[in-house]
Enzyme design. Structure first.
Site, PDB file in Angstrom:
ATOM      1  N   VAL A  60       0.817  -1.227   0.000  1.00 47.47           N
ATOM      2  CA  VAL A  60       0.000   0.000   0.000  1.00 47.47           C
ATOM      3  C   VAL A  60       0.842   1.265   0.000  1.00 47.47           C
ATOM      4  CG1 VAL A  60      -2.114  -0.933   1.044  1.00 47.47           C
ATOM      5  CG2 VAL A  60      -0.295  -0.068   2.534  1.00 47.47           C
ATOM      6  N   SER A 138      -7.416   2.884  15.250  1.00 46.05           N
ATOM      7  CA  SER A 138      -7.195   2.031  16.422  1.00 46.05           C
ATOM      8  C   SER A 138      -7.627   2.798  17.657  1.00 46.05           C
ATOM      9  CB  SER A 138      -5.709   1.689  16.552  1.00 46.05           C
ATOM     10  OG  SER A 138      -5.440   1.148  17.837  1.00 46.05           O
ATOM     11  N   TYR A 155       3.106   3.960  15.649  1.00 46.16           N
ATOM     12  CA  TYR A 155       1.845   3.405  15.141  1.00 46.16           C
ATOM     13  C   TYR A 155       0.670   4.278  15.597  1.00 46.16           C
ATOM     14  CZ  TYR A 155      -2.008  -0.085  15.172  1.00 46.16           C
ATOM     15  OH  TYR A 155      -3.193  -0.754  15.027  1.00 46.16           O
ATOM     16  N   LYS A 159      -2.151   6.233  13.414  1.00 44.32           N
ATOM     17  CA  LYS A 159      -3.581   5.942  13.556  1.00 44.32           C
ATOM     18  C   LYS A 159      -4.365   7.196  13.976  1.00 44.32           C
ATOM     19  CE  LYS A 159      -3.582   1.538  12.480  1.00 44.32           C
ATOM     20  NZ  LYS A 159      -4.192   1.079  11.226  1.00 44.32           N
ATOM     21  N   ILE A 187      -8.289  -7.147  19.215  1.00 43.14           N
ATOM     22  CA  ILE A 187      -8.988  -8.039  18.276  1.00 43.14           C
ATOM     23  C   ILE A 187      -8.067  -9.227  17.971  1.00 43.14           C
ATOM     24  CG2 ILE A 187     -10.124  -8.209  16.036  1.00 43.14           C
ATOM     25  CD1 ILE A 187     -11.361  -6.040  17.890  1.00 43.14           C
TER      26      ILE A 187
HETATM   27  P1  NAD Z   1      -2.816  -8.675  10.398  1.00 48.88           P
HETATM   28  O1  NAD Z   1      -1.329  -8.492  10.405  1.00 48.88           O
HETATM   29  O2  NAD Z   1      -3.371  -9.968  10.869  1.00 48.88           O
HETATM   30  O3  NAD Z   1      -3.364  -8.381   8.928  1.00 48.88           O
HETATM   31  C1  NAD Z   1      -2.900  -7.236   8.236  1.00 48.88           C
HETATM   32  C2  NAD Z   1      -2.904  -7.528   6.761  1.00 48.88           C
HETATM   33  O4  NAD Z   1      -2.381  -6.372   6.096  1.00 48.88           O
HETATM   34  C3  NAD Z   1      -1.979  -8.710   6.426  1.00 48.88           C
HETATM   35  O5  NAD Z   1      -2.613  -9.557   5.485  1.00 48.88           O
HETATM   36  C4  NAD Z   1      -0.758  -8.029   5.833  1.00 48.88           C
HETATM   37  O6  NAD Z   1      -0.072  -8.816   4.871  1.00 48.88           O
HETATM   38  C5  NAD Z   1      -1.371  -6.774   5.188  1.00 48.88           C
HETATM   39  N1  NAD Z   1      -0.378  -5.721   5.058  1.00 48.88           N
HETATM   40  C6  NAD Z   1       0.504  -5.289   5.991  1.00 48.88           C
HETATM   41  N2  NAD Z   1       1.298  -4.342   5.475  1.00 48.88           N
HETATM   42  C7  NAD Z   1       0.906  -4.167   4.182  1.00 48.88           C
HETATM   43  C8  NAD Z   1       1.351  -3.340   3.133  1.00 48.88           C
HETATM   44  N3  NAD Z   1       2.394  -2.506   3.280  1.00 48.88           N
HETATM   45  N4  NAD Z   1       0.714  -3.416   1.931  1.00 48.88           N
HETATM   46  C9  NAD Z   1      -0.317  -4.283   1.748  1.00 48.88           C
HETATM   47  N5  NAD Z   1      -0.771  -5.108   2.708  1.00 48.88           N
HETATM   48  C10 NAD Z   1      -0.163  -5.042   3.914  1.00 48.88           C
HETATM   49  O7  NAD Z   1      -3.405  -7.443  11.209  1.00 48.88           O
HETATM   50  P2  NAD Z   1      -4.884  -7.168  11.779  1.00 48.88           P
HETATM   51  O8  NAD Z   1      -4.815  -7.357  13.233  1.00 48.88           O
HETATM   52  O9  NAD Z   1      -5.902  -7.857  10.952  1.00 48.88           O
HETATM   53  O10 NAD Z   1      -4.959  -5.602  11.507  1.00 48.88           O
HETATM   54  C11 NAD Z   1      -5.693  -5.039  10.427  1.00 48.88           C
HETATM   55  C12 NAD Z   1      -5.822  -3.536  10.666  1.00 48.88           C
HETATM   56  O11 NAD Z   1      -6.507  -3.316  11.894  1.00 48.88           O
HETATM   57  C13 NAD Z   1      -4.474  -2.824  10.792  1.00 48.88           C
HETATM   58  O12 NAD Z   1      -4.564  -1.555  10.208  1.00 48.88           O
HETATM   59  C14 NAD Z   1      -4.297  -2.707  12.274  1.00 48.88           C
HETATM   60  O13 NAD Z   1      -3.463  -1.637  12.615  1.00 48.88           O
HETATM   61  C15 NAD Z   1      -5.727  -2.483  12.725  1.00 48.88           C
HETATM   62  N6  NAD Z   1      -5.976  -2.805  14.132  1.00 48.88           N
HETATM   63  C16 NAD Z   1      -5.842  -4.086  14.592  1.00 48.88           C
HETATM   64  C17 NAD Z   1      -6.081  -4.350  15.939  1.00 48.88           C
HETATM   65  C18 NAD Z   1      -5.956  -5.736  16.528  1.00 48.88           C
HETATM   66  O14 NAD Z   1      -6.062  -5.884  17.760  1.00 48.88           O
HETATM   67  N7  NAD Z   1      -5.760  -6.768  15.761  1.00 48.88           N
HETATM   68  C19 NAD Z   1      -6.475  -3.302  16.790  1.00 48.88           C
HETATM   69  C20 NAD Z   1      -6.598  -2.026  16.289  1.00 48.88           C
HETATM   70  C21 NAD Z   1      -6.356  -1.783  14.947  1.00 48.88           C
END
Ligand code: NAD
Length: 247
Positions: A60, A138, A155, A159, A187
């Site tokens: 991205v 987040s 981070y 966010k 999550i």
């Molecule tokens: P995850 O790592 O399980 O999934 C993230 C996905 O994004 C992966 O498939 C990864 O390959 C892809 N990705 C990462 N960098 C990338 C890049 N440069 N280009 C294209 N794809 C890329 O993470 P998640 O927990 O599912 O998180 C998803 C979103 O939710 C993120 O933005 C994260 O910051 C946000 N978030 C997650 C949580 C949590 O507790 N899991 C909490 C708050 C926010």
């Protein structure tokens, strides 16, 4: 009427959950991710749900790649109705140890990446007077998230920047394009599983609903913001954290 939704980081975790829910609610899906195996698996799952699915291996943080893919999707699918700016990556470094390169990369993925994709889809949405954009922020953007093991200030900075971008673009792109954000708490995903397993009891004690969240918890709200009609909500962020009071 079928709609087309792009989900960045759609190969796994919350992005995969959003892809499933939007497909279930009638969208054709465009997945963008770094990892080919995850893209292939999620694409097969979406097709099992009876929806068309395109999958693009892309980072991205590439402005040009975002614009090339959006042009290809617009040719193939006609229009992009929904963009879920989900791709993100945590950074565990504190201010004393982080390098300039590491800080820049965190901003590049979590904030600049969202700019790249929003910049690519906005002209088409403006031309059609329709579109929904959902940012994956987040709860850290509100709380600072200082005790979290997976994500610290760089981070959190990105966010929180997304919330400013959400409000500014909601005004700039109004009245036909809606821009909102969601702020997930803890999550359970591939990214966070190790941290959650190590601290589960402590984390759950600080969450009023007494459990950690799932990708489906987030995807339901994303689908609401992306698809509900009529809708009088833009420029907002919704926290999805089970009311987490210990941070
Ligand atoms: P995850 O790592 O399980 O999934 C993230 C996905 O994004 C992966 O498939 C990864 O390959 C892809 N990705 C990462 N960098 C990338 C890049 N440069 N280009 C294209 N794809 C890329 O993470 P998640 O927990 O599912 O998180 C998803 C979103 O939710 C993120 O933005 C994260 O910051 C946000 N978030 C997650 C949580 C949590 O507790 N899991 C909490 C708050 C926010």
């Amino acid at each position: 009427m079928s709609r087309t939704a792009i989900i960045t980081g759609g190969g796994r975790g919350i992005g995969r959950g959003c892809a499933h829910e939007l497909a279930r609610q009638g969208c054709d899906i465009v997945l963008v991710d770094l990892i080919p195996e995850d893209l292939a698996n999620t694409r097969a799952e979406i097709e099992q749900l009876g929806r068309k699915c395109l999958a693009f291996e892309a980072d991205v943080s590439s402005f040009d790649r975002a614009h090339d893919i959006v042009a290809e999707v617009e040719t193939d699918c006609g229009a992009i109705d929904v963009l879920v700016n989900n791709a993100g990556k945590s950074n565990t470094s504190g201010i004393a140890e982080i390098t300039e390169e590491s800080f820049d990369r965190t901003i590049e993925i979590n904030l600049k990446g969202v700019f790249n994709w929003t910049h690519a889809v906005a002209p088409g949405m403006l031309a059609r007077n329709a579109g929904r954009i959902v940012m994956m922020s987040s709860v850290n953007a509100h709380t600072g998230g200082v005790t979290s093991a997976v994500s610290r200030f760089a981070y959190t900075t990105a966010k929180a920047g997304l919330l400013g971008m959400t409000r500014a673009l909601a005004k700039e792109l109004a009245p036909h394009i809606y821009v909102n954000a969601v702020c997930p708490g803890v999550i359970e995903t591939e990214r966070s599983n190790d941290m959650i397993r190590a601290r589960k009891d402590e984390l759950v004690r600080g969450i009023s609903l007494g459990r950690t969240g799932t990708p489906a918890d987030v995807a339901n709200v994303v689908a609401f913001l992306a698809l509900s009609e009529p809708c009088f909500i833009t420029g907002q962020d919704i926290t999805i954290d089970g009311f987490q009071w210990v941070i």
